[in-house]
Scaffold this motif. Structure first.
Motif, PDB file in Angstrom:
ATOM      1  N   PRO A 184       1.075  -1.318  -0.083  1.00 44.44           N
ATOM      2  CA  PRO A 184      -0.117   0.209   0.189  1.00 44.44           C
ATOM      3  C   PRO A 184       0.850   1.301  -0.406  1.00 44.44           C
ATOM      4  O   PRO A 184       1.802   0.980   0.319  1.00 44.44           O
ATOM      5  CB  PRO A 184      -1.109  -0.324   1.076  1.00 44.44           C
ATOM      6  CG  PRO A 184      -0.575  -1.529   1.553  1.00 44.44           C
ATOM      7  CD  PRO A 184       0.604  -2.128   1.009  1.00 44.44           C
ATOM      8  N   GLN A 186      -3.275   5.857   1.185  1.00 41.94           N
ATOM      9  CA  GLN A 186      -3.998   4.534   1.909  1.00 41.94           C
ATOM     10  C   GLN A 186      -3.914   4.272   3.068  1.00 41.94           C
ATOM     11  O   GLN A 186      -5.003   3.573   3.487  1.00 41.94           O
ATOM     12  CB  GLN A 186      -3.480   3.298   0.889  1.00 41.94           C
ATOM     13  CG  GLN A 186      -3.696   3.196  -1.498  1.00 41.94           C
ATOM     14  CD  GLN A 186      -2.770   2.079  -1.865  1.00 41.94           C
ATOM     15  OE1 GLN A 186      -2.077   1.536  -1.493  1.00 41.94           O
ATOM     16  NE2 GLN A 186      -4.136   1.963  -2.953  1.00 41.94           N
ATOM     17  N   GLU A 212      -6.881   7.124   4.811  1.00 40.86           N
ATOM     18  CA  GLU A 212      -7.358   6.433   4.384  1.00 40.86           C
ATOM     19  C   GLU A 212      -7.847   5.387   4.994  1.00 40.86           C
ATOM     20  O   GLU A 212      -8.418   5.785   5.522  1.00 40.86           O
ATOM     21  CB  GLU A 212      -7.449   6.699   2.511  1.00 40.86           C
ATOM     22  CG  GLU A 212      -8.952   6.437   2.734  1.00 40.86           C
ATOM     23  CD  GLU A 212      -9.628   6.201   1.165  1.00 40.86           C
ATOM     24  OE1 GLU A 212     -10.453   6.140   0.992  1.00 40.86           O
ATOM     25  OE2 GLU A 212      -8.685   5.971  -0.140  1.00 40.86           O
ATOM     26  N   ARG A 213      -7.015   4.400   5.069  1.00 42.93           N
ATOM     27  CA  ARG A 213      -7.358   3.350   5.843  1.00 42.93           C
ATOM     28  C   ARG A 213      -7.588   4.069   7.628  1.00 42.93           C
ATOM     29  O   ARG A 213      -8.571   3.465   7.928  1.00 42.93           O
ATOM     30  CB  ARG A 213      -6.808   2.142   5.692  1.00 42.93           C
ATOM     31  CG  ARG A 213      -6.513   0.538   6.590  1.00 42.93           C
ATOM     32  CD  ARG A 213      -7.931   0.020   6.175  1.00 42.93           C
ATOM     33  NE  ARG A 213      -8.185  -1.616   7.114  1.00 42.93           N
ATOM     34  CZ  ARG A 213      -9.377  -1.926   7.310  1.00 42.93           C
ATOM     35  NH1 ARG A 213     -10.253  -1.284   7.023  1.00 42.93           N
ATOM     36  NH2 ARG A 213      -9.323  -3.027   7.535  1.00 42.93           N
TER      37      ARG A 213
END
Length: 674
Positions: free
Chosen positions: A592, A596, A599-600
């Motif tokens: 990732p 990412q 955001e997660r």
């Protein structure tokens, strides 16, 4: 309905059972509940086998030897063929530890106890580790064969009894099994999925059909309505259920009753649904359904290894389905069919016993050698094997600490303290366990002492539990015991909280990762999770509530709190990907990116920021070191992870001491003493 002849609609129903299983396992969207196909197979099997048994017992020509000979002809040839092919292919693609596990699972499959083996070794049918087990699907064969060890004998004992007595006994067993399964859905979810007592009722439902529990009906409109409802039940469960659905239990009633409805109505008249099930393409798939079921899963596991991830791209998923269909037809045509011929047209009973006995003994011997040789590590270059084993291994301290509850005395780590005062508590789930090697190294270097409270799948969220883990998991009791221990002690100046926060807050796993959702609930709540009297099914609210409870009580006890933000989730087994790349040239998936990961964890970070201001807690993160842009998974060929989301011992010892030093220097609130 005790007499039985060939029914094309049942072969069509077999297709309706196997295709959702294959499509769901391949990861095609829209078939999240395809696993219910196995339950449909159980109902079909119970009906067909009981029909034959009742007919033979009634005509006084039943023989256990004949029964098990037919089972052997039906089950063993194709199974042995797939086992041999799986072992041969795995020799070239599986690293030693997974290859050793394959050898063990082959032995369990041959003895028809693989449901027990996978229950103990993987725990969860939907778990991330299950995606890499080539023989996971054989658990259902073991359930069937265990059922047929006692069921023919039961029918023989009831032979002189009335039909009503037979129905009452089989219905009673089925009701007991269903009741147990409903109870075990929450209490023992993993055993509930794999073990035979939870599945007897599904086979029993088919048996009740064969015993005539549901009478013949001539009303066409009623039969058409029931058949339409039956196929709707099956399709609803296939399209609506997913890995978070508590199963089997009550949820399994939908596909099982649907299958029973189709078998019953199809035996009464040619309904519209029965004619649809008799379409040539469905009957053809139904004929090869057993071989298709056997082949599809090992092929998917092989392609996952080559692809380097549990989630296959659409083109590879479709290729797996096509290859499974081709091998299934070849297996049916040249293996299944010849062995299923009667002794007059094929192998005699003696010839069958000798041939299957020889092949079975050979497969068992090879599996024993694989197990004894620990997966034959000499197949790999020594540096690759050493790096792989090192990445996956856990320190003795981690293994010891993960097994202890507060009542047993939590394990001590770090520098010994002459006055038995403890400076730090590390508290969390298995991510806290992976934190131990580096944490202990830091404690020893700084001269501090610590204790560890770590339990798998048990984040430090007071009053909150993981529903999918079942009541027996005991996370709520564990956390309350830890908190009680803290409140009774006068030492331990700082509590360090570590967990897989994003999984808990979002419920879903990271993109591309296999495994079930995390479903949070309030401990002891029988009516569903509630917060301040308002019912909530949202993980994020429960995560926020549970963490707030934990921090509030720790701070009220006068201690400092440090939260370690989540380790970046990679979505594939890093050691396996690295070893496979070196061993077979498999593709290593891209890790990732920083964006990412951010955001997660966006909602988790929002909670952390709010709690930091409210309770003056400190936060630490390894994301800057692990993900400067794209996340790194190895350093000079050494894996930073032991799987897809836990730090390896190397990663922990490399990264955690520096993190703890930065936290200690950044704040005077983080104090070792009480």
């Amino acid at each position: 309905m005790s007499s039985i002849g060939y029914r094309r609609d049942i072969d069509g129903l077999r297709a309706l059972a196997v295709l959702p299983v294959v499509l769901a396992h391949a990861g095609l969207p829209g078939f999240s509940g395809g696993f219910v196909g196995v339950d449909i197979f159980f109902v079909i099997s119970g009906y067909l086998i009981t029909s034959i048994l009742v007919k033979e017992i009634g005509e006084d020509r039943f023989s256990l030897a004949n029964f098990y000979e037919r089972r052997a002809r039906r089950i063993l040839p194709a199974l042995f063929f797939v086992l041999a092919a799986t072992i041969a292919a795995s020799w070239f693609v599986l690293p030693p530890e997974p290859f050793k596990e394959l050898g063990q699972s082959v032995l369990a499959t041959l003895l028809f106890v693989s449901n027990f083996w996978f229950w103990q070794s993987t725990e969860d049918y939907f778990g991330a580790g299950a995606d890499w087990q080539p023989l996971l699907h054989t658990w259902s064969l073991s359930v069937e064969e265990q059922f047929y060890l006692f069921f023919p004998l039961l029918l023989c004992l009831l032979a002189s009894r009335s039909r009503r007595s037979k129905l009452l006994v089989v219905a009673g067993l089925s009701i007991l099994s269903l009741g147990y399964s409903i109870w075990a859905t929450n209490a023992l979810p993993f055993a509930n999925y794999f073990l035979t007592p939870s599945r007897i009722w599904e086979l029993g439902l088919g048996a009740l059909l064969a015993l005539g529990a549901f009478p013949q009906v001539r009303k066409a409109w009623l039969l058409e309505l029931v058949a339409a409802a039956g196929i709707a039940m099956i399709l609803c469960s296939v399209f609506v259920y997913d890995s978070s659905t508590p199963f089997p239990g009550i949820a399994a009633l939908l596909p099982c009753i649907g299958a029973a409805a189709l078998i019953w109505t199809g035996g009464c008249r040619q309904t519209v649904v029965a004619r649809l099930l008799q379409l040539r393409i469905l009957v053809a798939v139904g004929l090869i359904s057993y071989s298709l079921y056997l082949w599809h899963w090992p092929i998917l596991v092989l392609l996952r290894l080559l692809n380097g991830a549990a989630e296959l791209p659409l083109i590879l998923a479709l290729a797996a389905i096509v290859l499974s269909l081709i091998l299934a037809w070849l297996s049916w045509r040249f293996v299944e069919a010849p062995f299923r011929r009667t002794p007059a047209k094929g192998l005699s009973r003696r010839g069958l016993a000798l041939s299957l006995g020889a092949v079975g003994t050979l497969i068992m011997s090879v599996s024993l050698v694989i197990n004894i040789k620990k997966g034959v590590p000499s197949r790999l270059p020594e540096p690759v094997y050493s790096a792989y084993e090192s990445a996956r291994s856990r320190t003795p301290e981690e293994r010891r600490c993960m097994k202890l509850a507060p009542s047993e005395g939590l394990c001590e780590v770090g520098a010994p303290d002459d006055d038995s005062q403890v400076d730090y508590l590390l508290w969390g789930d298995s991510h806290a366990g992976a934190f131990i090697p580096g944490f202990e190294r830091w404690l020893e270097a700084e001269g501090y002492s610590g204790i560890v409270a770590a339990k798998s799948a048990c984040a430090p969220l007071l009053d909150v539990i993981r529903l999918e883990m079942g009541a027996s998991h005991g996370c709520d009791r564990f956390n309350e015991d830890v908190m009680g221990m803290l409140e009774r002690r006068s030492d331990i100046g700082t509590v360090v909280l570590v967990a897989r926060w994003a999984l808990l807050a979002e419920g879903t796993r990271s993109p591309g990762e296999g495994g079930p959702s995390a479903v949070l609930g309030l401990a002891g709540d029988k009516d569903g999770p509630q917060i301040n009297g308002v019912q909530s099914s949202r993980n994020y609210e429960l995560f926020d509530y549970g963490l707030r409870q934990t921090i509030a009580r720790i701070r009220a006890s006068g201690r400092s709190v440090v939260i370690i933000e989540g380790i970046p989730e990679i979505s594939f087994s890093v050691p396996l990907a690295i070893a496979s790349a070196e061993f077979i040239g498999a593709r290593v998936q891209a890790a990732p990116t920083l964006e990412q990961v951010v955001e997660r964890n966006s909602r988790v970070r929002a909670t952390f920021e709010a709690l930091s201001e409210e309770f003056e807690i400190q936060r630490g993160s390894l994301v800057p070191e692990l993900c400067p842009s794209e996340c790194q998974i190895q350093v000079e060929g050494r894996s930073l992870y032991r799987d897809d989301d836990h730090l390896s011992t190397f990663g922990s010892e490399m990264l955690v001491p520096g993190l703890m030093n930065r936290l200690l220097m950044a704040s005077s609130n983080i104090r070792p003493g009480g």
